[in-house]
Design a protein around this motif. Structure first.
Motif, short mmCIF file in Angstrom:
data_model
loop_
_atom_site.label_atom_id
_atom_site.label_comp_id
_atom_site.label_asym_id
_atom_site.label_seq_id
_atom_site.Cartn_x
_atom_site.Cartn_y
_atom_site.Cartn_z
N ASP A 43 0.82 -1.21 0.00
CA ASP A 43 0.00 0.00 0.00
C ASP A 43 0.85 1.26 0.00
OD1 ASP A 43 -2.63 -0.63 -0.26
OD2 ASP A 43 -2.97 -0.94 1.88
N GLU A 44 1.89 1.24 0.83
CA GLU A 44 2.76 2.40 0.90
C GLU A 44 3.49 2.59 -0.43
OE1 GLU A 44 3.56 2.04 5.72
OE2 GLU A 44 4.99 1.19 4.30
N ILE A 45 3.93 1.51 -1.00
CA ILE A 45 4.61 1.58 -2.29
C ILE A 45 3.64 2.11 -3.34
CG2 ILE A 45 5.63 0.18 -4.13
CD1 ILE A 45 6.65 -1.67 -1.79
N PHE A 46 2.43 1.62 -3.29
CA PHE A 46 1.39 2.07 -4.22
C PHE A 46 1.23 3.59 -4.13
CE2 PHE A 46 -3.43 2.25 -4.97
CZ PHE A 46 -3.28 2.33 -6.35
N ILE A 56 -1.22 4.07 -12.33
CA ILE A 56 -0.88 2.69 -11.97
C ILE A 56 -1.93 2.12 -11.01
CG2 ILE A 56 0.48 3.12 -9.89
CD1 ILE A 56 2.53 1.09 -11.04
N SER A 57 -2.13 0.83 -11.09
CA SER A 57 -3.13 0.21 -10.21
C SER A 57 -2.45 -0.61 -9.13
CB SER A 57 -4.04 -0.70 -11.03
OG SER A 57 -3.38 -1.90 -11.32
N LEU A 58 -3.20 -0.85 -8.07
CA LEU A 58 -2.65 -1.62 -6.96
C LEU A 58 -2.27 -3.03 -7.42
CD1 LEU A 58 -1.94 -1.95 -3.98
CD2 LEU A 58 -4.34 -2.45 -3.53
N ALA A 59 -3.10 -3.59 -8.27
CA ALA A 59 -2.81 -4.94 -8.77
C ALA A 59 -1.46 -4.96 -9.47
CB ALA A 59 -3.91 -5.40 -9.72
N THR A 60 -1.17 -3.91 -10.21
CA THR A 60 0.11 -3.84 -10.90
C THR A 60 1.26 -3.75 -9.91
OG1 THR A 60 -0.88 -2.79 -12.80
CG2 THR A 60 1.48 -2.53 -12.56
N VAL A 61 1.06 -2.98 -8.85
CA VAL A 61 2.10 -2.90 -7.83
C VAL A 61 2.36 -4.29 -7.28
CG1 VAL A 61 2.67 -2.04 -5.53
CG2 VAL A 61 1.70 -0.50 -7.24
N TYR A 62 1.30 -5.02 -6.98
CA TYR A 62 1.49 -6.40 -6.49
C TYR A 62 2.21 -7.25 -7.54
CZ TYR A 62 -1.08 -6.20 -2.07
OH TYR A 62 -1.47 -5.95 -0.78
N ASN A 63 1.80 -7.10 -8.79
CA ASN A 63 2.46 -7.87 -9.84
C ASN A 63 3.94 -7.54 -9.93
OD1 ASN A 63 0.06 -9.07 -10.56
ND2 ASN A 63 -0.38 -7.65 -12.23
N CYS A 64 4.24 -6.26 -9.93
CA CYS A 64 5.64 -5.85 -10.04
C CYS A 64 6.45 -6.37 -8.85
CB CYS A 64 5.75 -4.32 -10.09
SG CYS A 64 5.09 -3.61 -11.61
#
Lengths: 161, 161
Positions: A43-46, A56-64
Motif C-alpha cells: 500500500d505504501e509503495i502504491f 498505476i493500479s494496486l494490482a500492478t504494484v502487487y504484480n511488479c
DNA sequence: AAAAGGATTTAGAATTGTTCTAAATCCTTG
DNA sequence: CAAGGATTTAGAACAATTCTAAATCCTTTT
C-alpha cells in the motif's frame, strides 16, 4: 556505485535475463523501494508510486513486487500477520522490529553466527534459508538507523554487470 | 507428569488467576492442542474440537485461542502469511518448516546460542523476544519428529502448581 | 507499415483468515 | 431467584492479497 541509472540498467538486465520486459511500472516500483529503504508495504509503495505515475493500479504494484522478488532484486519481510513489507537489502541479515515506533531495522549477521545456527539442527535437517527476527525497543533510534543499517545493496550479486 | 487432569487443573488455575472462567470450550480447545502437537491452525483446531463439542463456533475457537495465548499456555507461530498456527511448547525454541511435507518441527535452542544472538545487536537495541525459523528439507522425517522434538511442556512454568 | 501474438496492465470481483457486533446464554453472587 | 458481568454464538465486516477477463502495449513477422 549504484546510481539510479545503474540500478535501472541492472533491473532491465535482470528482467530480460528472465524473459521479462523492463516496463515503466516495474522501474518505478523498484526505484521507489530503493529510494527510501524503510521496508514499505504494498500500500505504501502504491501511494509513493502513484505520485509519479497516477494511473498505476494496486494490482500492478502487487504484480511488479512479485516479479522483483522472483528476480531476486528485493525480498519480502513478514512480521506476524501484518501486511508484507519489501526490502532491497539482499545481504544475509536479521530484522529488528521496534515495538514502540513500529520501525524495522536491518541487523547484519556475522558469517560465523550463520554457521552456528545451522549447527543447532539435528541430523537430517537441511535448511535452505534462515529467518531471524528480534522484537523489542531500540533506544535513541528516532529515525536514522534504518537507512544506516541497510547497505546500498544491489550491485552485481553475481558479478554480472 | 502432566496428565490430562493435571493440564486441566493448570488451565483452570491460570484462567482464574487472570480473572477468567474455566469454561468447557476453553478446556476442550486446550486439550485438543495438547493431544496432537502438530502446530494446527485455527481451522484444524475447530474441526478437532467440533467432533467432541459439535455446537462450538469458529469465533469461540478464535476467542479461546486468544485467551490461551494471553494466559501463556500456548504460543502463536506465524510462517510467511500462512494461517496462524498454535503450539503448546513454551520452551525457547526455533521452528523448522519442511517445505516438502509442510510439517513444522520444534528445534531446541541452547542457551549460549541465545546469548550470542543477543550479542549481534548493536548498542541501544534491546530485544524482548527472538524468533528463529528455518526452511528446508528434513530427511527421513516422515511423521514422528514433531511429537519427539516437542517436550510435554506445561508443568508449572513458575513452580506454582 | 499492418497484423499477429504474447506479455503486461488494469479495475473490479473474489478469496481467505481473522475480527467485530449484537443478541443469546451462562455462571456467580447478592 | 434476580442482577450483572463473562462467554458464546452466528453472521456480518474487514483487510490483504489474488484472480479474472478485458484492454493495452511491445515485439516480431510478414
Amino acid at each position: 556505485m549504484s546510481t539510479p541509472s545503474e540500478n535501472s540498467a541492472t533491473l532491465a538486465k535482470r528482467l530480460i535475463d528472465s524473459g521479462l520486459r523492463p516496463t515503466a511500472q516495474r522501474e518505478v516500483v523498484f526505484k521507489v523501494i530503493l529510494e527510501k529503504r524503510d521496508h514499505p508495504t504494498a500500500d505504501e509503495i502504491f501511494a509513493r508510486v502513484k505520485s509519479q505515475m497516477p494511473t498505476i493500479s494496486l494490482a500492478t504494484v502487487y504484480n511488479c513486487l512479485e516479479t522483483l522478488v522472483q528476480c531476486q532484486l528485493i525480498r519480502q519481510v513478514n512480521l506476524e500477520r501484518a501486511p508484507t513489507r519489501y526490502c532491497p537489502n539482499l545481504h544475509q541479515h536479521a530484522h529488528f522490529h521496534d515495538e514502540t515506533t513500529g520501525q524495522i531495522h536491518d541487523i547484519d549477521l556475522p558469517i560465523e553466527l550463520m554457521a552456528q545456527l545451522h549447527d543447532v539442527l539435528p541430523a537430517g535437517f537441511n535448511a535452505s534459508s534462515i529467518e531471524l527476527t528480534f522484537r523489542g525497543d531500540a533506544a535513541g533510534t528516532a529515525q536514522p538507523t534504518v537507512a544506516a543499517d541497510c547497505a546500498p545493496t544491489l550491485t552485481s550479486p553475481h558479478g554480472t554487470n
